[in-house]
Scaffold this motif. Structure first.
Motif, PDB file in Angstrom:
ATOM      1  N   PRO A  16     -16.294  26.769  10.296  1.00 24.35           N
ATOM      2  CA  PRO A  16     -15.490  25.947   9.390  1.00 24.35           C
ATOM      3  C   PRO A  16     -14.808  26.782   8.310  1.00 24.35           C
ATOM      4  O   PRO A  16     -15.057  27.980   8.164  1.00 24.35           O
ATOM      5  N   ILE A  17     -13.948  26.130   7.556  1.00 21.84           N
ATOM      6  CA  ILE A  17     -13.443  26.681   6.301  1.00 21.84           C
ATOM      7  C   ILE A  17     -14.444  26.273   5.222  1.00 21.84           C
ATOM      8  O   ILE A  17     -14.727  25.086   5.057  1.00 21.84           O
ATOM      9  N   VAL A  18     -14.989  27.226   4.498  1.00 22.78           N
ATOM     10  CA  VAL A  18     -15.995  26.938   3.469  1.00 22.78           C
ATOM     11  C   VAL A  18     -15.397  27.229   2.098  1.00 22.78           C
ATOM     12  O   VAL A  18     -14.847  28.308   1.874  1.00 22.78           O
ATOM     13  N   VAL A  19     -15.506  26.250   1.185  1.00 21.09           N
ATOM     14  CA  VAL A  19     -14.974  26.439  -0.164  1.00 21.09           C
ATOM     15  C   VAL A  19     -16.061  26.155  -1.190  1.00 21.09           C
ATOM     16  O   VAL A  19     -16.824  25.200  -1.058  1.00 21.09           O
ATOM     17  N   GLY A  20     -16.147  27.008  -2.190  1.00 22.81           N
ATOM     18  CA  GLY A  20     -17.076  26.800  -3.290  1.00 22.81           C
ATOM     19  C   GLY A  20     -16.410  25.981  -4.384  1.00 22.81           C
ATOM     20  O   GLY A  20     -15.281  26.276  -4.784  1.00 22.81           O
ATOM     21  N   ALA A  21     -17.098  24.945  -4.871  1.00 18.64           N
ATOM     22  CA  ALA A  21     -16.539  24.068  -5.904  1.00 18.64           C
ATOM     23  C   ALA A  21     -17.499  23.985  -7.080  1.00 18.64           C
ATOM     24  O   ALA A  21     -18.704  23.822  -6.895  1.00 18.64           O
ATOM     25  N   ASP A  22     -16.944  24.103  -8.297  1.00 14.52           N
ATOM     26  CA  ASP A  22     -17.790  23.989  -9.487  1.00 14.52           C
ATOM     27  C   ASP A  22     -17.235  23.019 -10.532  1.00 14.52           C
ATOM     28  O   ASP A  22     -17.733  22.929 -11.641  1.00 14.52           O
ATOM     29  N   GLY A  23     -16.171  22.292 -10.169  1.00 12.30           N
ATOM     30  CA  GLY A  23     -15.618  21.299 -11.069  1.00 12.30           C
ATOM     31  C   GLY A  23     -14.540  21.809 -11.996  1.00 12.30           C
ATOM     32  O   GLY A  23     -13.910  21.016 -12.704  1.00 12.30           O
ATOM     33  N   ALA A  38      -7.617  24.042   6.273  1.00 13.14           N
ATOM     34  CA  ALA A  38      -8.426  23.430   7.333  1.00 13.14           C
ATOM     35  C   ALA A  38      -7.575  22.553   8.239  1.00 13.14           C
ATOM     36  O   ALA A  38      -7.762  22.546   9.464  1.00 13.14           O
ATOM     37  N   VAL A  39      -6.625  21.825   7.662  1.00 14.22           N
ATOM     38  CA  VAL A  39      -5.729  21.009   8.472  1.00 14.22           C
ATOM     39  C   VAL A  39      -4.854  21.899   9.350  1.00 14.22           C
ATOM     40  O   VAL A  39      -4.675  21.635  10.541  1.00 14.22           O
ATOM     41  N   LEU A  40      -4.315  22.982   8.786  1.00 11.88           N
ATOM     42  CA  LEU A  40      -3.470  23.896   9.539  1.00 11.88           C
ATOM     43  C   LEU A  40      -4.198  24.495  10.732  1.00 11.88           C
ATOM     44  O   LEU A  40      -3.619  24.706  11.801  1.00 11.88           O
ATOM     45  N   HIS A  41      -5.489  24.789  10.543  1.00 12.25           N
ATOM     46  CA  HIS A  41      -6.269  25.449  11.588  1.00 12.25           C
ATOM     47  C   HIS A  41      -7.092  24.483  12.431  1.00 12.25           C
ATOM     48  O   HIS A  41      -7.777  24.904  13.358  1.00 12.25           O
ATOM     49  N   GLY A  42      -7.042  23.193  12.112  1.00 11.86           N
ATOM     50  CA  GLY A  42      -7.805  22.209  12.871  1.00 11.86           C
ATOM     51  C   GLY A  42      -9.302  22.427  12.776  1.00 11.86           C
ATOM     52  O   GLY A  42     -10.028  22.284  13.757  1.00 11.86           O
ATOM     53  N   PRO A  88      -2.691  15.422   3.220  1.00 10.27           N
ATOM     54  CA  PRO A  88      -2.267  14.743   4.451  1.00 10.27           C
ATOM     55  C   PRO A  88      -2.780  15.451   5.704  1.00 10.27           C
ATOM     56  O   PRO A  88      -2.924  16.672   5.717  1.00 10.27           O
ATOM     57  N   GLY A  89      -3.022  14.663   6.731  1.00 10.38           N
ATOM     58  CA  GLY A  89      -3.418  15.227   8.013  1.00 10.38           C
ATOM     59  C   GLY A  89      -4.860  14.940   8.344  1.00 10.38           C
ATOM     60  O   GLY A  89      -5.665  14.610   7.467  1.00 10.38           O
ATOM     61  N   PRO A  90      -5.216  15.055   9.627  1.00 11.73           N
ATOM     62  CA  PRO A  90      -6.608  14.826  10.044  1.00 11.73           C
ATOM     63  C   PRO A  90      -7.525  15.904   9.483  1.00 11.73           C
ATOM     64  O   PRO A  90      -7.254  17.097   9.630  1.00 11.73           O
ATOM     65  N   LEU A  91      -8.587  15.482   8.819  1.00 12.91           N
ATOM     66  CA  LEU A  91      -9.477  16.450   8.177  1.00 12.91           C
ATOM     67  C   LEU A  91     -10.897  15.909   8.139  1.00 12.91           C
ATOM     68  O   LEU A  91     -11.150  14.820   7.615  1.00 12.91           O
ATOM     69  N   ARG A 188       2.445  28.133   9.309  1.00  4.89           N
ATOM     70  CA  ARG A 188       3.117  27.570   8.143  1.00  4.89           C
ATOM     71  C   ARG A 188       4.632  27.480   8.326  1.00  4.89           C
ATOM     72  O   ARG A 188       5.335  26.933   7.482  1.00  4.89           O
ATOM     73  N   ARG A 189       5.133  28.078   9.421  1.00  7.21           N
ATOM     74  CA  ARG A 189       6.549  28.040   9.769  1.00  7.21           C
ATOM     75  C   ARG A 189       7.411  28.645   8.666  1.00  7.21           C
ATOM     76  O   ARG A 189       8.425  28.070   8.242  1.00  7.21           O
ATOM     77  N   VAL A 190       6.996  29.817   8.221  1.00  8.98           N
ATOM     78  CA  VAL A 190       7.727  30.528   7.171  1.00  8.98           C
ATOM     79  C   VAL A 190       7.910  31.981   7.590  1.00  8.98           C
ATOM     80  O   VAL A 190       7.215  32.473   8.480  1.00  8.98           O
TER      81      VAL A 190
END
Length: 297
Positions: A16-23, A38-42, A88-91, A188-190
């Motif tokens: 998975p994509i793992v993110v640390g959150a502290d507020g 995560a949406v970009l990579h499914g 937006p997107g399936p997540l 990202r189509r850039v």
């Protein structure tokens, strides 16, 4: 350096994509960036919040009752989940509250993650410190690529149209970074800006003897490094850029007009035991957009 791409796409790695959150506000920006990624990579997004101070392996529990610590952690987790689900997107989102220090927790999860995402500093960081203890430790010790997100997540409509930048130093260490950068630009189509610097000191062109010969030689080396990748990603428009300047300074300048900068974990001046070179450290302090540090597992 070989000019042939590896046999698999960077996204073939599981996890998975793992993110640390502290507020903190920067942490919330990291959650947004991770959700978009995560949406970009499914991939599933794993949000991790620790109910301990993010000061290192010896962290102690916050002062106060266990109930207050848990309640505060649950509030942060719920808010991070809400922010991620606005993308937006399936997540698929998995948000967890843990009671172990955040640094060893994230490093352990890096063994199974596709990539880690952290804010450049958290709510416990000194305001003037540009790189917090968590982000600094994670980019040094993680076993997967690490994205460090500054105050701007670079996910707004305008910034999302800007290019991806990759730093290429002419060593084999650049190869994983090139692979990831092409993949990110394609998704990202850039456009992709391939930045190569051949000097570790800043010199004006007029002060360099034989500048034209050196410049053409470095441009040819850069084109050779990119040849196989261009064939594999014909949809990605590549703009090669050669600077006779310090790598960190050149990358920082390009980051002002980019949505993502991709670098290897150490460059031509590093050595095998150094997980993040001086260029990486300097860039993480100064970049205007998220930086993705890539190393071989």
């Amino acid at each position: 350096m070989t000019d042939e791409p590896v046999d698999h796409r960077p996204d073939d790695e599981p996890g998975p994509i793992v993110v640390g959150a502290d507020g903190s506000e920067i942490s919330n920006q990291a959650v947004v960036w991770a959700a978009v990624d995560a949406v970009l990579h499914g991939r599933r997004l794993d949000i991790v919040t620790s109910a301990t101070l993010p000061t290192g392996f010896g962290s102690e529990m916050w002062t106060g009752s266990a109930d207050w610590v848990r309640a505060d952690g649950e509030r942060i987790v719920a808010e991070a989940r809400r922010i991620a689900q606005l993308v937006p997107g399936p997540l698929e989102v998995d948000a967890q509250l843990v009671f172990d220090p955040i640094i060893p927790t994230l490093i352990d999860r890096s063994k199974r993650a596709h990539r880690l995402v952290v804010g450049s500093r958290g709510r416990g960081a000194v305001r003037r410190a540009l790189l917090g203890s968590v982000s600094s430790a994670v980019v040094q010790r993680a076993q997967c690529p690490v994205a460090v997100v500054p105050g701007n997540s670079a996910t707004d409509v305008v910034t999302a149209a800007q290019p991806v930048v990759v730093g290429i130093d002419g060593t084999d260490n650049s190869v994983p970074a090139i692979a990831v950068a092409f993949d990110e630009a394609s998704r990202r189509r850039v456009p992709l800006i391939a930045l190569h610097t051949w000097s570790d000191i800043a010199l004006p062109e007029v002060a360099v003897a034989g500048w034209d010969t050196l410049r053409e030689s470095e441009r040819a080396a850069l084109s050779e490094s990119l040849a196989g990748w261009r064939e594999r990603y014909p949809d990605v428009h590549v703009r090669p850029v050669v600077w006779a300047d310090r790598p960190a300074r050149a990358l920082s300048a390009e980051s002002e007009h980019a949505q993502l900068v991709v670098i290897g974990s150490h460059g031509r001046g590093g050595f095998a035991g150094m997980l993040l070179g001086s260029t990486g450290h300097a860039l993480l302090q100064s970049s205007e957009c998220p930086v993705l540090v890539v190393r071989r597992r």
